[in-house]
Design a protein around this motif. Structure first.
Motif, PDB file in Angstrom:
ATOM      1  N   TYR A 125       0.829  -1.205   0.000  1.00  0.00           N
ATOM      2  CA  TYR A 125       0.000   0.000   0.000  1.00  0.00           C
ATOM      3  C   TYR A 125       0.868   1.262   0.000  1.00  0.00           C
ATOM      4  CZ  TYR A 125      -3.356   3.524   1.347  1.00  0.00           C
ATOM      5  OH  TYR A 125      -4.118   4.658   1.374  1.00  0.00           O
ATOM      6  N   ILE A 126       1.887   1.281   0.839  1.00  0.00           N
ATOM      7  CA  ILE A 126       2.791   2.444   0.876  1.00  0.00           C
ATOM      8  C   ILE A 126       3.458   2.622  -0.485  1.00  0.00           C
ATOM      9  CG2 ILE A 126       4.852   3.429   1.950  1.00  0.00           C
ATOM     10  CD1 ILE A 126       4.083   1.786   4.485  1.00  0.00           C
ATOM     11  N   TYR A 127       3.888   1.499  -1.093  1.00  0.00           N
ATOM     12  CA  TYR A 127       4.490   1.564  -2.431  1.00  0.00           C
ATOM     13  C   TYR A 127       3.493   2.117  -3.447  1.00  0.00           C
ATOM     14  CZ  TYR A 127       6.000  -0.002  -7.015  1.00  0.00           C
ATOM     15  OH  TYR A 127       6.327  -0.036  -8.340  1.00  0.00           O
ATOM     16  N   ALA A 128       2.218   1.739  -3.335  1.00  0.00           N
ATOM     17  CA  ALA A 128       1.196   2.225  -4.265  1.00  0.00           C
ATOM     18  C   ALA A 128       1.066   3.742  -4.181  1.00  0.00           C
ATOM     19  CB  ALA A 128      -0.143   1.565  -3.965  1.00  0.00           C
ATOM     20  N   VAL A 129       1.099   4.281  -2.961  1.00  0.00           N
ATOM     21  CA  VAL A 129       0.997   5.737  -2.794  1.00  0.00           C
ATOM     22  C   VAL A 129       2.235   6.419  -3.356  1.00  0.00           C
ATOM     23  CG1 VAL A 129       0.816   7.617  -1.122  1.00  0.00           C
ATOM     24  CG2 VAL A 129      -0.510   5.515  -0.786  1.00  0.00           C
ATOM     25  N   GLU A 130       3.412   5.874  -3.024  1.00  0.00           N
ATOM     26  CA  GLU A 130       4.660   6.509  -3.470  1.00  0.00           C
ATOM     27  C   GLU A 130       4.814   6.470  -4.989  1.00  0.00           C
ATOM     28  OE1 GLU A 130       8.054   4.968  -1.385  1.00  0.00           O
ATOM     29  OE2 GLU A 130       7.768   6.471   0.196  1.00  0.00           O
ATOM     30  N   SER A 131       4.293   5.421  -5.608  1.00  0.00           N
ATOM     31  CA  SER A 131       4.408   5.290  -7.068  1.00  0.00           C
ATOM     32  C   SER A 131       3.189   5.858  -7.790  1.00  0.00           C
ATOM     33  CB  SER A 131       4.604   3.820  -7.448  1.00  0.00           C
ATOM     34  OG  SER A 131       3.517   3.030  -6.984  1.00  0.00           O
ATOM     35  N   GLN A 132       2.331   6.599  -7.048  1.00  0.00           N
ATOM     36  CA  GLN A 132       1.152   7.252  -7.604  1.00  0.00           C
ATOM     37  C   GLN A 132       0.221   6.258  -8.307  1.00  0.00           C
ATOM     38  OE1 GLN A 132       2.482  10.565 -10.005  1.00  0.00           O
ATOM     39  NE2 GLN A 132       3.164  11.727  -8.216  1.00  0.00           N
ATOM     40  N   GLN A 133      -0.097   5.203  -7.577  1.00  0.00           N
ATOM     41  CA  GLN A 133      -1.044   4.194  -8.049  1.00  0.00           C
ATOM     42  C   GLN A 133      -2.159   4.018  -7.011  1.00  0.00           C
ATOM     43  OE1 GLN A 133       0.753   0.688 -10.232  1.00  0.00           O
ATOM     44  NE2 GLN A 133       2.591   1.368  -9.161  1.00  0.00           N
ATOM     45  N   VAL A 134      -2.681   5.141  -6.524  1.00  0.00           N
ATOM     46  CA  VAL A 134      -3.717   5.108  -5.491  1.00  0.00           C
ATOM     47  C   VAL A 134      -5.016   4.526  -6.043  1.00  0.00           C
ATOM     48  CG1 VAL A 134      -5.020   6.496  -3.834  1.00  0.00           C
ATOM     49  CG2 VAL A 134      -2.631   7.034  -4.302  1.00  0.00           C
ATOM     50  N   LEU A 135      -5.283   4.740  -7.336  1.00  0.00           N
ATOM     51  CA  LEU A 135      -6.473   4.135  -7.947  1.00  0.00           C
ATOM     52  C   LEU A 135      -6.407   2.614  -7.861  1.00  0.00           C
ATOM     53  CD1 LEU A 135      -7.200   6.240 -11.172  1.00  0.00           C
ATOM     54  CD2 LEU A 135      -8.671   5.983  -9.168  1.00  0.00           C
TER      55      LEU A 135
END
Length: 306
Positions: free
Chosen positions: A95-105
């Motif tokens: 989840y943290i990686y998703a936010v950092e890589s701008q993949q929140v969708l």
């Protein structure tokens, strides 16, 4: 006979606790986006460390050590808790990686999928018999993932990892007789040795961001505290509300993440992705309606018994 109160005060408190928990979780993308240049792996380490330390103080204040001591004294129970700990750590890290890589969708899609993954795990692992509408909901989710794979040429791996890690975590967590607060503490305690080893390695290697600047250091400490706070609110909600109500409230989190991704992070939403979300939302609507229908006989029997 005195008139029935128009509103149950405990239920009202439960709704407030539930809203607080899911809104905090829903705002997590905005929080983790503040970590400029700190790798997801390092944030995960500090999330484990500071969660554990914060919970030591909290459990001491609340005098809730008895269930923790009971869990630690039974090695057989700890094997299941360790499985939960590894799954939740995987979920947090991805989840943290998703936010950092701008993949929140993709992250929001994963949490929209989670209840439908729970249905699938119930059928495959627990051999539960599901209502027809729940099976249709599961079919719509599978169709949505298939459309992304065929038309976009790629699987939404990040969404699937988040959904299956959290869904499987829930499956194992049901087998551990620990409340949310005690369970999270034991899980982080089991992960603490790995986190300390990783933290020491980063420090010796000179790549640690902790104590580098005040803002980053405070954010890393806060990551642990913010892990525990929504869980406490969630525990307050589950004690006061029916599971069906909790089920409806849980869509607040991924919905907030969906709109944060579009409005704050300006992530692109293709037509195919929108179609995927529509299918998932339709499946969730059917799933929620089915859960509500199943809860009605229970409510009526309680009213008749009263």
């Amino acid at each position: 006979m005195p008139a029935q109160p128009l509103r149950d005060p405990e239920a009202a408190k439960g709704v407030m606790f539930g809203l607080a928990a899911y809104m905090m979780w829903g705002c997590f993308p905005l929080f983790f986006a503040l970590f400029d240049g700190v790798p997801a792996f390092e944030i995960l380490i500090h999330r484990i460390l500071w969660s554990c330390l914060f919970l030591v103080g909290l459990i001491s204040v609340l005098k809730r050590w008895s269930p923790v001591v009971a869990a630690l004294s039974e090695p057989k129970r700890l094997s299941r808790v360790l499985a939960c700990a590894l799954l939740i750590a995987l979920n947090w890290g991805v989840y943290i990686y998703a936010v950092e890589s701008q993949q929140v969708l993709q992250a929001s899609l994963g949490y929209f999928l989670t209840p439908l993954v729970n249905v699938g795990l119930g059928i495959l692992v627990l051999r539960e018999v599901m209502a027809k509408l729940q099976l249709v909901a599961l079919g719509l989710a599978t169709l949505a993932i298939g459309i992304q794979f065929v038309l976009l040429g790629e699987m939404p791996w990040l969404s699937l990892i988040l959904a299956f890690s959290f869904g499987t975590y829930g499956l194992f967590r049901k087998q551990v007789p620990l409340d949310g607060l005690s369970g999270l503490f034991v899980e982080t305690l089991l992960l603490m040795p790995l986190a300390l080893i990783a933290f020491s390695w980063l420090t010796l290697d000179g790549s640690s961001h902790f104590a580098g600047d005040t803002t980053t250091t405070l954010l890393l400490i806060a990551s642990g505290i913010l892990t525990a706070l929504p869980l406490m609110a969630f525990a307050g909600a589950t004690r006061r509300l029916r599971l069906a109500t909790i089920g409806f409230l849980m869509y607040i989190n991924p919905s907030m993440q969906f709109f944060i991704a579009l409005l704050f992070f300006r992530e692109a939403l293709s037509l195919i992705q929108l179609l995927t979300f529509v299918l998932i939302w339709t499946g969730l609507a059917l799933y929620s309606y089915s859960a509500w229908q199943q809860s009605r006989p229970v409510q009526e029997s309680k009213r008749n018994a009263a």
